[in-house]
Design an enzyme around this catalytic site. Sequence first.
Site, PDB file in Angstrom:
ATOM      1  CE  LYS A  89       8.350  -0.595  -8.098  1.00 49.22           C
ATOM      2  NZ  LYS A  89       8.974  -0.806  -7.058  1.00 49.22           N
ATOM      3  CD  GLU A 111       6.422   6.307 -14.559  1.00 52.82           C
ATOM      4  OE1 GLU A 111       5.330   5.456 -15.253  1.00 52.82           O
ATOM      5  OE2 GLU A 111       5.720   5.684 -12.842  1.00 52.82           O
ATOM      6  CB  SER A 377       7.732  -5.117  -1.219  1.00 58.16           C
ATOM      7  OG  SER A 377       9.120  -4.432  -1.443  1.00 58.16           O
TER       8      SER A 377
END
Length: 393
Positions: A89, A111, A377
């Site tokens: 991310k 968010e 990931s």
Amino acid sequence: MKYEVDERGYYGNFGGAYIPEMLYPNVEELRMQYLEIIREPVFQKEFTDLLRNYVGRPTSLYHAARLSEKYKAKIYLKREDLCHTGAHKINNTIGQILLARRLGKQKIIAETGAGQHGVATATVCALMGMECVVYMGKLDMERQRPNVERMRILGAQVVPALSGNMTLKDATNEAMRHWINHPADTHYIIGSVVGPHPYPHMVTLFQSVISEEIRKQLVSEIGQPNPDYVVACVGGGSNAAGAFYHYLDEEHVALIGVEAAGKGVDSGESAATTALGKPGVLHGSKTLLMQTHDGQVIEPYSISAGLDYPGIGPLHAHLFDTGRVQFVNATDDEAMHAGIELARTEGIIPAIESAHAIAALSKLELTEEDVVVINLSGRGDKDLETYIRWGKY
Ligand SMILES: *Cc1c(COP(=O)(O)O)cnc(C)c1O
């Protein structure tokens, strides 16, 4: 590029910008400028430098020998779990904060559901000395206490969303409302390849560094850039978009997206969007989403918080529609067993999201010549509680 976004922000039948009129100036400012800014050499240099020296890129492409032996194929893991903050991310939040600064914004909002994107955003805000407000459903704040405290330690303000189910959807609504009221000085960092155009394309570009590196790394490993398979889990779809991007036009490379089946696709407790979804509008774009006959969004479920999302990004809806990506799914139990399997064979405890990608190995018909790249990931530290509660190890 057959799978590239068009000038209206569509991937085939999906995408666009379905936003309230009040938000139009913010999104339009971004749309007019994002490509030009991202392509500037000074931007590229700063982005690349931070990815290298702060995030720790390139992440390694690791030949998992024992896993390979077990599945009778040549399996490589793209180690996004080694990135700073523990997942892919941060590639996107670094890109977006540089863009925000270049647009003259002083404040960042985001968010977050499970808190991973919130932590990645709070991290880059601390790095750049920018003010950070993260909206999070009140229920999620209670469920994800350590991430709330991480964000606070990093200096972010975490604001509880008190409407609806008090989860991700409500946090997104609150963030949108904030943005409408502060268009001039605030940038909204969205955490996946979702939202109105240009977000899906912009986030894909920032994450595409993953497949750019895989191609180079495979040349030194196997003498050519293309594997037979690239496998990635799909929540909103950002790690998958990054891992697939530079292979989209290489039609001989099979691309596999793995969705969360939760307790089973037909159990009513699932997040397998391509299996269950219909076209509709979610978070500002036309895409596939899980909905009732009269168009109400169905609450998704997965043991993995990062895959617990009722839609997928418009790029993935198009890749599903055209058949370019084959979507499979893995249940909670399959993913948990795969997570333990990776821990025992390779000494790597994966994020439960990433464990879904590992679980796909047993669903592919592999031969000994096949080269398979799995995008790992994220790491499993954040999921320790869930592993413990599941308990079967
Ligand atoms: C958030 C997250 C995901 C899901 O998001 P995508 O946008 O689909 O990549 C997957 N893996 C990890 C480790 C995450 O933190």
